[in-house]
Every structure is written in C-alpha cells, then in structure tokens.
Design an enzyme around this catalytic site. Structure first.
Site, PDB file in Angstrom:
ATOM      1  N   HIS A 176      26.252 -12.722  21.907  1.00 29.92           N
ATOM      2  CA  HIS A 176      26.650 -13.845  21.053  1.00 29.92           C
ATOM      3  C   HIS A 176      25.554 -14.899  20.921  1.00 29.92           C
ATOM      4  O   HIS A 176      25.564 -15.686  19.984  1.00 29.92           O
ATOM      5  CB  HIS A 176      27.984 -14.438  21.502  1.00 29.92           C
ATOM      6  CG  HIS A 176      27.904 -15.372  22.651  1.00 29.92           C
ATOM      7  ND1 HIS A 176      27.883 -14.967  23.950  1.00 29.92           N
ATOM      8  CD2 HIS A 176      27.815 -16.726  22.701  1.00 29.92           C
ATOM      9  CE1 HIS A 176      27.809 -16.015  24.750  1.00 29.92           C
ATOM     10  NE2 HIS A 176      27.757 -17.099  24.010  1.00 29.92           N
ATOM     11  N   HIS A 211      21.518 -12.252  27.037  1.00 31.54           N
ATOM     12  CA  HIS A 211      21.175 -13.399  26.198  1.00 31.54           C
ATOM     13  C   HIS A 211      19.709 -13.845  26.287  1.00 31.54           C
ATOM     14  O   HIS A 211      19.039 -14.021  25.277  1.00 31.54           O
ATOM     15  CB  HIS A 211      22.056 -14.587  26.558  1.00 31.54           C
ATOM     16  CG  HIS A 211      23.517 -14.272  26.561  1.00 31.54           C
ATOM     17  ND1 HIS A 211      24.101 -13.433  25.649  1.00 31.54           N
ATOM     18  CD2 HIS A 211      24.524 -14.694  27.356  1.00 31.54           C
ATOM     19  CE1 HIS A 211      25.401 -13.355  25.885  1.00 31.54           C
ATOM     20  NE2 HIS A 211      25.682 -14.115  26.923  1.00 31.54           N
ATOM     21  N   ASP A 220      24.765 -11.159  33.820  1.00 30.19           N
ATOM     22  CA  ASP A 220      25.653 -11.880  32.896  1.00 30.19           C
ATOM     23  C   ASP A 220      24.852 -12.578  31.789  1.00 30.19           C
ATOM     24  O   ASP A 220      25.301 -12.636  30.644  1.00 30.19           O
ATOM     25  CB  ASP A 220      26.453 -12.918  33.697  1.00 30.19           C
ATOM     26  CG  ASP A 220      27.511 -13.624  32.858  1.00 30.19           C
ATOM     27  OD1 ASP A 220      28.140 -12.960  32.020  1.00 30.19           O
ATOM     28  OD2 ASP A 220      27.714 -14.836  33.053  1.00 30.19           O
ATOM     29  N   LYS A 263      25.093 -21.493  37.062  1.00 26.55           N
ATOM     30  CA  LYS A 263      26.383 -22.169  36.957  1.00 26.55           C
ATOM     31  C   LYS A 263      26.345 -23.429  37.811  1.00 26.55           C
ATOM     32  O   LYS A 263      25.565 -23.528  38.761  1.00 26.55           O
ATOM     33  CB  LYS A 263      27.491 -21.256  37.492  1.00 26.55           C
ATOM     34  CG  LYS A 263      27.602 -19.920  36.775  1.00 26.55           C
ATOM     35  CD  LYS A 263      28.114 -20.072  35.372  1.00 26.55           C
ATOM     36  CE  LYS A 263      28.332 -18.730  34.698  1.00 26.55           C
ATOM     37  NZ  LYS A 263      28.465 -18.837  33.257  1.00 26.55           N
ATOM     38  N   LYS A 312      24.149 -17.304  17.302  1.00 23.12           N
ATOM     39  CA  LYS A 312      24.065 -18.757  17.159  1.00 23.12           C
ATOM     40  C   LYS A 312      23.134 -19.069  15.988  1.00 23.12           C
ATOM     41  O   LYS A 312      22.094 -18.437  15.837  1.00 23.12           O
ATOM     42  CB  LYS A 312      23.546 -19.395  18.454  1.00 23.12           C
ATOM     43  CG  LYS A 312      24.541 -19.279  19.616  1.00 23.12           C
ATOM     44  CD  LYS A 312      23.982 -19.929  20.862  1.00 23.12           C
ATOM     45  CE  LYS A 312      24.835 -19.642  22.089  1.00 23.12           C
ATOM     46  NZ  LYS A 312      26.059 -20.417  22.166  1.00 23.12           N
ATOM     47  N   GLU A 351      24.140 -24.332  33.020  1.00 24.99           N
ATOM     48  CA  GLU A 351      25.533 -24.582  32.631  1.00 24.99           C
ATOM     49  C   GLU A 351      26.183 -25.458  33.692  1.00 24.99           C
ATOM     50  O   GLU A 351      25.893 -25.304  34.878  1.00 24.99           O
ATOM     51  CB  GLU A 351      26.308 -23.267  32.530  1.00 24.99           C
ATOM     52  CG  GLU A 351      25.785 -22.339  31.465  1.00 24.99           C
ATOM     53  CD  GLU A 351      26.643 -21.087  31.348  1.00 24.99           C
ATOM     54  OE1 GLU A 351      27.464 -21.037  30.429  1.00 24.99           O
ATOM     55  OE2 GLU A 351      26.518 -20.186  32.172  1.00 24.99           O
ATOM     56  N   LYS A 354      28.988  -7.050  26.335  1.00 24.72           N
ATOM     57  CA  LYS A 354      28.119  -6.845  27.486  1.00 24.72           C
ATOM     58  C   LYS A 354      28.888  -7.088  28.788  1.00 24.72           C
ATOM     59  O   LYS A 354      29.960  -7.674  28.736  1.00 24.72           O
ATOM     60  CB  LYS A 354      26.907  -7.764  27.389  1.00 24.72           C
ATOM     61  CG  LYS A 354      27.257  -9.244  27.167  1.00 24.72           C
ATOM     62  CD  LYS A 354      27.147 -10.060  28.377  1.00 24.72           C
ATOM     63  CE  LYS A 354      28.163 -11.127  28.450  1.00 24.72           C
ATOM     64  NZ  LYS A 354      27.943 -12.183  29.336  1.00 24.72           N
TER      65      LYS A 354
END
Ligand code: BG6
Length: 479
Positions: A174, A236, A231, A322, A178, A212, A144
């Site tokens: 991803h 996700h 992003d 972030k 998980k 994060e 992606k």
C-alpha cells in the site's frame, strides 16, 4: 482512464481489521467516485455471519472510517450489494455465493479476489479458489508478507502459479499506492532540474525513515511472527527505495517500470548484518501473544547499498519502528557539500548539515528543499532555509485517493504498475538471507524514543534527519 467493467469482489478476511478500516470504506468511496462499475461484494471469513450481520458490520465501518462526502443514499445502495458466505462452508458454498452474485449482475462480470488474510492462510485460499473454479475472468490481490524467507516465498509463488497466471496476480504494497510514491516518478522524470544530479556524483546518502508512534497491542500475535523487518522493510521500504533509485523507464507503463525496479533489486548488495540495528521497545514482552523471551524486533535500522553506476558508494539508510517518538514517512536525500573555504570563519556554512531534498509520503504530499542563504544584515552569516511545497496549498487534496482505493482500482483495471512481481519478492528475500539467518540480538529502547542508541553509530558521521530541525509549513488558516 481505462474502461470499467462490472465486478464481483470476493473479499477474504471480510470481518478483519483491514476490511473494516480500509477495504469496505474504500470500495464505497470508489463507487461514489464513479471508479467502480456495477458490482457485488461477497465477503467471506471464518466468522459465521449472514448478509444482514455483514451489512451491519460494514455500516459501522462506513460510519467510523468512511469519507464524509458519500451520501446516505449511496451508502445504502452499496450496502445492498454486500453478501456473506462463511469460509467453513467450503468450495461449494463459495462457488454458489459467487454464482448468485454474478446472476444479480448479469452477463459475465469480472472477478476480483482480495486476500486480506494472514500469510499462513494464503496458499490454502488460492487452492480453494482453484477448486471452486473461480479463476477464469479473475484477478487476485494478495496481502504481504509474501512468504517469510526465500524458500517460503518460492513455495508460495509456486502454489499461486499452479492456479493463477502471474498476469492475474496483484501483490499489494500500500505504500506504493500513496499519492506521494507516484509523485516521486513525476518529480524525477517530468523535470529537467533534478534528474541530472540524481546520482553518486551529487548525492551523498539517502534516508528512508518511517517511525510510527503506535504499538502492536492488538496485533501482537501476528507481529510476534513477523517483526519490523518483514512487516515494513521487505515490502514498503524496499519498494519506495526502488522508485527513488531506478533508472528512467522507457515508458510509464507497468512492464518498463517493473523491469527498472527489478534491476535496482538485482544491483543491491546482500544485507550486511554488521550494518543492522534491531530493537524492541520496553513493554513489548508484556503483551498478550508475545513469548516471554521473544527476540522479535519492533524496530529496525539498516544501511544498504546499490552497486550500480548511478549509486555505488551512496549508502541508503532505512529505519522503521513501533512506539517511536513521532510518526512520519519521509525520504530524505542529502547532497554532497560544496567547498566552503571562501566563507569567513563563523559564517555558519555547512553548520546545519548538507542541503536536503525531502519527500513526505503522507497522503497529502509535501516536499522540501533545504539550502543555505544569507541572513539579512551586515557581514556574511548563513542560515538554513527551505523551499516547501504542500499539496494542501493547491486545493486538490480532496482528489487524492486513499492508497488502497487507488490500488484496488488499478487491479480492477489490470494495471500492475504499483504492484510487486514474484521475481522482485524472491530477490528481496535472497538479499535478506544473511539477516534472517544471523539476526543481531534485539536491543531495548524506550517507547517514545528514536530507537536504540546504536542507530547513531550506524549512520555516523552523518545524522538522522528526524526529528526535523524546522517543521513543515502549515496551510494558512482560512478566515
Ligand atoms: C502496514 C504494517 O503494512 O503498514 C503496519 O503491517 C504499519 O505495521 C502500516 O503500521 C503503516 O502504514 P501507514 O499507511 O499507516 O503508514
């Protein structure tokens, strides 16, 4: 377990960060775990390496990011399987490198092309694979973001479909690899306890929260053109939301799961920009590669709604950013509150928010159910208590495959369950169009905080679940 087949793995972006941190160590671990048959890896990138230098690069990656249970012999054996062809060698050089690798394996091995490259390069690499005649017997894993809006996603899908059949394409997300993501399905559909209350009658709201602590420092030039929404959310967070919200599939097989996920996206309302908070951490503008007056968001929180019979009226709050106060990846489900008038004044009923079910999407799954219980002693005082499960308590933690490992293995086996379809991606961009066309201005936030102040109004009168009022219980220390 599906049959394994010999594979030539063509790794585009072989000298990049993802290859170094996840893909090369992941391939080695899969080989160690017996989950990859005989294989050869052809690395390619814009760098001008040869086999020896690529092997040295991989060796450093194994040392830094590999698992400790892989022996030196296994590592050395795998290293010999690595080869490199510079991407600027063009069609002929690539074809030759793959042919050589196939001859080393013998027979007609399968091909797995892993496109670990910036989105802007995806279309040209797909065309290169077509021209190099490497489409037959192959599958392609794409990273992606899949486009940057509806028009570019359609254009990319068209280019991909001119070369590959959709059944050959594996768009990787991803988060779905998980361990905890599949556990959502096990939890919901393998138990009689939760599914009957998994709906608007019993659930008041849902939070998917992925703060994060890391910044974007060395990825600034990628991030500046991407931002937190593209992003993290389009891929996700929306994907996790679909697992959480979908109807029971008729079977746990790729087509049924994909159909149900797609229905969730079709029932989602287009994003309402009044329900979106975009933030940018203070200091972002000073990074190399960032425009002086950049409007890229490093934080986003939003409310979205799924207008179907199960979820109408239940808000889903998504947040990620972030440089935030803590790193976490949770889904938190808040249940409707019961009548409380029977409890005496001062009992504390409801005082610490509603009952919650919380999934932690860490590699080592954790799960907690919080509820009110009586405080021991006279009278009726209530405390918030919790039942918790942690995979670390089962002794099975070492069996967890890292997300990329699991997904590479699935793609090699042709299993699309955890991958995103072209239709999903296009629908998600369609839902995002109002936000992409009229993004609210970014609001500054302090590094180490939970985002701009406006996130409180976004969720009010509810509150964000993080930071937790009680921590996860730790594994008992072994003596
Ligand atoms: C990546 C994003 O896809 O996911 C990164 O590009 C983000 O910006 C990362 O940090 C988070 O993944 P994980 O598995 O580390 O939570």
């Amino acid at each position: 377990m599906p049959d394994l087949h010999p594979h030539v793995i063509v790794l585009f972006g072989a000298t990049g960060d993802l290859a170094r941190r996840k893909l090369l160590p992941g391939l080695l671990h899969l080989r160690h775990a017996g989950l990859i048959d005989d294989c050869q890896v052809v690395g390619t990138a814009l760098h001008d390496l040869d086999d020896e230098r690529f092997r040295a690069f991989a060796r450093t990656a194994f040392d830094e990011f590999g698992r400790s249970d892989v022996s030196v012999e296994e590592r050395d054996d795998f290293q010999k399987r690595l080869h490199f062809v510079p991407q600027n060698g063009g069609v002929e050089a690539l074809r030759q490198a793959v042919t050589d690798a196939e001859q080393r394996l013998g027979g007609e091995p399968r091909r797995l092309h892993y496109l670990s490259i910036p989105p802007s390069a995806a279309a040209s690499v797909v065309e290169l694979l077509g021209k190099a005649d490497l489409v037959e017997r192959s599958r392609v894993i794409m990273e992606k973001p899949f486009g940057t809006d509806l028009a570019s996603a359609r254009a990319l899908n068209d280019t991909v479909h001119q070369v590959f059949d959709e059944s050959q394409v594996f768009r990787i997300d991803h988060f779905l690899g998980k361990e905890a993501a599949l556990n959502i399905l096990a939890f919901r559909f393998a138990n009689g306890l939760f599914e009957p209350i998994w709906n608007r009658d019993h659930i008041e709201h849902v939070q998917i929260d992925v703060p994060e602590t890391l910044g974007v420092d060395d990825r600034a030039s990628f991030y500046e053109h991407t931002g937190a929404f593209r992003d993290m959310v389009v891929t996700h967070l929306f994907q996790i939301l679909a697992f959480m919200a979908m109807e029971p599939p008729t079977a746990l097989e790729p087509r049924s799961i994909s159909e149900e996920k797609n229905k969730v996206f079709r029932s989602m309302r287009a994003l309402d920009v009044r329900q979106v908070v975009r933030g940018q951490y203070e200091g972002y503008l000073d990074l190399d590669g960032v425009a002086r007056r950049s409007d890229t968001e490093t934080f986003i929180a939003l409310r979205c709604e799924i207008d179907n019979w199960r979820w109408a009226g239940v808000p889903f709050f998504l947040r990620t950013g972030k440089r935030m106060a803590e790193g976490a990846r949770i889904i938190s489900i808040a249940f409707r509150e019961p009548p409380k008038s029977m409890f005496p004044d001062g009992s504390g009923v409801g005082a610490q928010g509603p009952d919650h079910l919380t999934f932690d999407l860490a590699d080592s799954t954790r799960l907690s159910l919080s509820f009110y219980g009586k405080r021991p002693g006279p009278g009726m005082r209530l405390d918030k208590l919790s039942l918790q499960f942690g995979l670390h308590e089962t002794g099975a933690e070492a069996d967890v495959l890292e997300a990329y490992e699991r997904l590479i293995h699935d793609a090699m086996s042709g299993d699309h369950t955890l991958f995103t379809s072209a239709a999903d991606i296009e629908r998600l961009w369609e839902l995002s169009t109002p936000l992409l066309e009229h993004p609210p201005p970014v609001q500054p936030y302090q590094p180490g905080s939970w985002g701009p102040g406006a996130i409180r109004q976004l969720i009010a009168p509810r509150t964000w679940r993080l930071p937790f009022e009680r921590g996860w219980r730790q594994a008992p220390q072994s003596t």
